[in-house]
Design a protein around this motif. Structure first.
Motif: not given
Length: 624
Positions: A28-40, A505-513
């Motif tokens: 996947k591409l992703g934005d970097g929030s997951s350790k398996d995202d594309g930029i890594y 690396g499966h748990v995240f916090i949703l950021e909302t405005p």
């Protein structure tokens, strides 16, 4: 109906194909929030080439520099042959790893890695240094822009690669330092004697996986010293702790196989066999492996991974000496573990006590576990707490990788998310008020508490992560005191009973405005005070400012903007200095004075910042 004829057949060059179907090459591409995202994955593809050089005995140091936008990797191996510098980064199926004499037991064998990095970068530079000569080539999105002549140089032999990920492909991407830190440490642990210099920090390991487990655990929590076993093409380390679940770190040819594979399955089986053979008792496999923390690294010729991102080994018959991976790993672990226990009776006694403790705990909750699971099965037929999605992570399909579940507080918040979510990959689990503080409680509470039991069944993690139904478990609570408290209670639940879920690396916090700033022409959603001030400055003339106090206040139409392509997630990470039991005791235990002092000290700092910002805003308004 569209016509199907010769004009329907298209031929894409390598660059176009990679950019059209990046998932085939980097996941996947992703934005970097997951350790398996594309930029890594891009970083790893370049690093792996340098590691392969080191494995072949060339170069003991790798220098890495990573900024917000640019990655630079310099190794001191043999250097790419100067006449092939352009080809090896721009021609598919070109490389030295097809020649088994040049590279043995390499990570990448299909000649794709650096080509994918090249095609998916705004800027890509490769420079080779060999015997006093240098060759440079530069690219833009895979297109050659500079093919320089060979020049003389004083540089030591090796290769330098520099690239900037394409921000049109990796939207809003950012590197998370903790993920990169883990990556560099893994390279050091798996290549004892290698020095990785990353952004001025040194990563070096003398004892390989033994050092890895020392870093991942606290000696006080281990029942006996770490067992460290090494053989030809295999290294393992293991011990038992006090946590729930099983925790494994697995690697193939230096690649972190986060989804395991045949080698990890054989490792788990080998542990069980070795223990049974030594104690001459038919212990339950679950009792033997309960609370285990372990690591395994194997070297395999021509490994077969289940995807280009190499996160799961699929090989069955490509281990050294012609043995299958399963028999090679399983036999080694069973035999060497049994020998170790014979030689170390104190460790053998401690392991036995841990196994018997797990057996007692399992039998104590067996009755209530059965009743709770029966209730959960009935509830699952009409589970009003769960609005499920169509594709799941454990189904191992392309869309399942994107699966996520939002854990929300109350019906109003879950209503907004449910109406705006993607029914294919986004599920919602609704909590009823604040969950129980489960710190220092036994796993019995997971089955006694209906909400916890339904949640573990929704995630399908009762027996470990192999059946995990959602790749991302997202805590979505209000940005107020109650919401933060619920967030802490949920994190305590996961860390207490399913720590491997967090560590994987499966748990995240949703950021909302927090704010919506708008005028008649434009609407800007702001996630911090700084973003709000910038939005006010941009829109000018006193725009309308709305402060969102809870998720239920955000309409479904608006919510769709925050959980779609531009979703902002904050991963829940365990720091290197983070002792799990101490962290839980401090935040969720009964040490009220210490915690009270911590809150007061840190709250005052934040208030000072806010007051300073407010003074600036007032001054600017008065001046205007």
């Amino acid at each position: 109906m569209l016509e199907y004829n010769e004009s329907s057949i298209k031929s894409l060059d390598w660059r176009e194909h990679i950019r059209l179907r990046p998932g085939m090459y980097i996941g996947k591409l992703g934005d970097g929030s997951s350790k398996d995202d594309g930029i890594y994955v891009l970083v790893k593809e370049v690093m792996d080439n340098s590691i392969d050089e080191h494995m072949m005995g060339h170069g003991k140091t790798i220098e890495v520099k990573i900024t917000d936008q640019k990655v630079t990797v310099r190794d001191y191996g043999r250097g790419i042959p100067l006449g092939k510098v352009v080809d090896v980064v721009s021609k598919i199926n070109t490389g030295a790893k097809y020649d088994s004499g040049a590279f043995q037991k390499s990570v990448g064998l299909n000649g794709v890695g650096t080509k994918a990095v090249n095609a998916l970068s705004n800027y890509f530079k490769v420079q080779a240094f060999r015997e006093g000569q240098a060759k440079l080539a530069e690219f833009k999105k895979g297109v050659l822009t500079n093919d320089a002549r060979v020049t003389k140089t004083d540089e030591k032999n090796g290769t330098l690669v520099e690239f900037e990920p394409d921000n049109t492909m990796f939207k809003n991407y950012h590197f998370i330092p903790e993920y990169l830190d883990d990556l560099m440490w893994n390279y050091a642990f798996l290549n004892a004697g290698l020095t990785v210099l990353y952004n001025g920090n040194k990563y070096f390991s003398k004892d390989g996986l033994l050092d890895l487990l020392k870093q991942k655990t606290d000696a006080e929590d281990l029942r006996y010293p770490i067992v460290h076993l090494k053989g030809n093409d295999i290294e393992v380390a293991l011990s038992h702790g006090n946590q729930y679940g099983e925790e494994y770190y697995s690697f193939v040819n230096g690649q972190n196989t986060t989804q395991g594979g045949t080698h990890l399955a054989a490792f788990r089986e080998g542990i069980v066999k070795g223990v049974r053979d030594f104690y001459k008792k038919d212990y339950d496999a679950a009792d033997i492996r309960a609370s285990i923390v372990a690591a395994i690294a194997v070297r395999v010729q021509e490994p077969v991974f289940e995807s280009q991102t190499k996160t799961k080994l699929g090989s069955t018959n490509m281990a050294p000496d012609g043995a299958t991976v399963r028999s090679f790993v399983g036999d080694f672990v069973a035999k060497e573990l049994e020998i170790y226990l014979h030689k170390n009776p104190i460790a053998a006694d401690a392991m036995s006590k841990r196994i018997l403790q797990s057996e007692r705990e399992r039998k104590e909750i067996a009755g209530i576990k059965k009743l709770a699971n029966d209730r959960a099965k009935k509830a699952n037929l009409h589970n009003r707490k769960l609005r499920d999605c169509r594709y799941h992570f454990d189904e191992k399909n392309e869309k399942g990788v994107d699966s996520m579940i939002f854990i929300t507080e109350g019906d109003s918040a879950s209503g907004s998310i449910t109406k705006s979510r993607s029914v294919e990959t986004q599920a919602v689990f609704s909590l009823r008020g604040k969950p129980l503080n489960c710190y220092a409680l036994t796993k019995k509470v997971v089955y006694e508490n209906e909400e916890f039991n339904l949640l573990q069944h929704a995630l399908n993690i009762e027996d470990g992560l192999e059946g995990l139904r959602y790749n991302k478990v997202i805590v979505a609570t209000d940005a107020d005191v109650d919401g933060m408290h619920i967030r802490l209670l949920l994190m305590t639940f996961f860390l207490q009973f399913f720590p491997e879920l967090v560590k994987a690396g499966h748990v995240f916090i949703l950021e909302t405005p927090l704010f919506r700033v708008r005028n008649k022409k434009e609407t800007i959603y702001c996630y911090s005070e700084e973003e709000k001030q910038a939005a006010v400055a941009k829109l000018g003339s006193k725009p309308e400012i709305t402060r969102f106090k809870g998720l239920g206040e955000i309409s479904p139409d608006e919510f769709g903007n925050f959980i779609g392509e531009d979703i902002r997630l904050q991963p829940v990470l365990m720091g290197k200095e983070g002792h799990l039991n101490r962290i839980l005791e401090f935040y969720m235990g009964k040490n009220t004075p210490d915690r009270q002092g911590f809150i007061i000290d840190n709250l005052r700092i934040e208030l000072d910042k806010v007051e300073a910002k407010e003074e600036v805003v007032v001054a600017e308004e008065e001046e205007a």
